[in-house]
Design an enzyme around this catalytic site. Sequence first.
Site, PDB file in Angstrom:
ATOM      1  N   HIS A   2      -6.989   3.104   4.107  1.00 28.26           N
ATOM      2  CA  HIS A   2      -6.664   3.882   5.304  1.00 28.26           C
ATOM      3  C   HIS A   2      -7.927   4.183   6.148  1.00 28.26           C
ATOM      4  O   HIS A   2      -7.821   4.414   7.351  1.00 28.26           O
ATOM      5  CB  HIS A   2      -6.039   5.234   4.926  1.00 28.26           C
ATOM      6  CG  HIS A   2      -4.589   5.175   4.534  1.00 28.26           C
ATOM      7  ND1 HIS A   2      -4.160   4.618   3.351  1.00 28.26           N
ATOM      8  CD2 HIS A   2      -3.467   5.624   5.169  1.00 28.26           C
ATOM      9  CE1 HIS A   2      -2.830   4.729   3.275  1.00 28.26           C
ATOM     10  NE2 HIS A   2      -2.388   5.331   4.370  1.00 28.26           N
ATOM     11  N   ASP A  16       0.876  -1.174   0.000  1.00 25.52           N
ATOM     12  CA  ASP A  16       0.000   0.000   0.000  1.00 25.52           C
ATOM     13  C   ASP A  16       0.911   1.222   0.000  1.00 25.52           C
ATOM     14  O   ASP A  16       2.124   1.115   0.196  1.00 25.52           O
ATOM     15  CB  ASP A  16      -0.884  -0.003   1.260  1.00 25.52           C
ATOM     16  CG  ASP A  16      -1.771   1.236   1.349  1.00 25.52           C
ATOM     17  OD1 ASP A  16      -2.401   1.593   0.344  1.00 25.52           O
ATOM     18  OD2 ASP A  16      -1.814   1.874   2.421  1.00 25.52           O
ATOM     19  N   CYS A  74     -10.965   3.286   0.587  1.00 26.38           N
ATOM     20  CA  CYS A  74      -9.516   3.490   0.711  1.00 26.38           C
ATOM     21  C   CYS A  74      -9.129   2.701   1.947  1.00 26.38           C
ATOM     22  O   CYS A  74      -9.825   2.745   2.970  1.00 26.38           O
ATOM     23  CB  CYS A  74      -9.196   4.972   0.898  1.00 26.38           C
ATOM     24  SG  CYS A  74      -7.506   5.299   1.446  1.00 26.38           S
ATOM     25  N   CYS A  96      -4.532  -1.558  -1.811  1.00 28.69           N
ATOM     26  CA  CYS A  96      -4.720  -0.132  -2.055  1.00 28.69           C
ATOM     27  C   CYS A  96      -5.744   0.004  -3.183  1.00 28.69           C
ATOM     28  O   CYS A  96      -5.544  -0.549  -4.272  1.00 28.69           O
ATOM     29  CB  CYS A  96      -3.373   0.456  -2.472  1.00 28.69           C
ATOM     30  SG  CYS A  96      -3.458   2.144  -3.076  1.00 28.69           S
ATOM     31  N   THR A 142      -6.572   2.679  -4.816  1.00 30.11           N
ATOM     32  CA  THR A 142      -6.082   3.553  -5.876  1.00 30.11           C
ATOM     33  C   THR A 142      -5.237   2.751  -6.865  1.00 30.11           C
ATOM     34  O   THR A 142      -5.430   2.838  -8.078  1.00 30.11           O
ATOM     35  CB  THR A 142      -5.240   4.703  -5.268  1.00 30.11           C
ATOM     36  OG1 THR A 142      -5.956   5.258  -4.167  1.00 30.11           O
ATOM     37  CG2 THR A 142      -4.941   5.765  -6.283  1.00 30.11           C
TER      38      THR A 142
HETATM   39  N1  DGL Z   1      -4.705   3.344   0.918  1.00 24.99           N
HETATM   40  C1  DGL Z   1      -4.822   3.706  -0.447  1.00 24.99           C
HETATM   41  C2  DGL Z   1      -6.149   3.351  -1.055  1.00 24.99           C
HETATM   42  O1  DGL Z   1      -6.743   2.380  -0.654  1.00 24.99           O
HETATM   43  C3  DGL Z   1      -4.226   4.988  -0.955  1.00 24.99           C
HETATM   44  C4  DGL Z   1      -4.205   6.211  -0.143  1.00 24.99           C
HETATM   45  C5  DGL Z   1      -3.319   7.247  -0.814  1.00 24.99           C
HETATM   46  O2  DGL Z   1      -2.114   7.045  -0.799  1.00 24.99           O
HETATM   47  O3  DGL Z   1      -3.846   8.193  -1.385  1.00 24.99           O
HETATM   48  O4  DGL Z   1      -6.600   3.985  -1.973  1.00 24.99           O
END
Ligand code: DGL
Length: 260
Positions: A183, A10, A181, A73, A75
Amino acid sequence: MNNNPIGIFDSGIGGISILNKVLKYLPNEDYIYYADSIHNPYGNKSKEELIQLVDGIMKKFMLYQVKLVIVACNTATTQVISYLRKRYYNILFVGVEPAIKVAYDYHRNKNVLIMATPGTIQSKRLLELNQIYSQEKRVLLSCDGLAELIENDNMEAIPSYLISLFSQFDKEKIDVVVLGCTHYPFIKKEIVEAIGHSVIFLDPSVGVSLRVKHLLKENDLEAEGKEGKVTFLLTDPSKESVISKYLDLEDSYVLSSVGE
Ligand code: DGL
């Protein structure tokens, strides 16, 4: 049977929300977790930049002879997983994407808020999911900067950030929140407080764990007869404290840094 490790990566600590769940379902496996915090956020990067970054990560993973890679991740999954599957065709990939299908299947008539990074919200894949599983009462919310606040453990700034973000729509009506996301599962409490009432959260960690389990079994790649261990590769070693804050593992992990 195959005792090689599983790679998981990630743009930093977000993928820990996936790793925690995968560890419960597959405790015998070894994992190499690559936290690319130095390049966080991925959510504002172009596809070309992401390709360059994931190629670097794959190079590292190859040294460990990973048998499967979890793209933890949204993204990176929505933008470059097809590239990864083509380029590294002999490795299995499991990605994460916003649980739009689950929202559609189980909460069709509810008001659904999709929270994700700008990169995910603007991706072709999201557009596609949004059309295939089209739902009338759905808000797509680009949360620019939110993953960074979580990555940097800037928790004091999160309540006011969310209040201003949620002022764009009628939050009273929201029933379901899709955490698009990796996070975001770490700030469920703050999201509920900013919305002002309880909601149903959807995140892909169980689905990912079951998919990994299934793929390993199907390809006869399951580890056998040992206790698994986790090795962390950090591009920013100062993130160790945030990782241990969220990781559901007390001991038996190894930390090392990745030289730039
Ligand atoms: N944790 C990531 C996601 O699931 C990306 C967060 C980032 O770096 O913008 O999209």
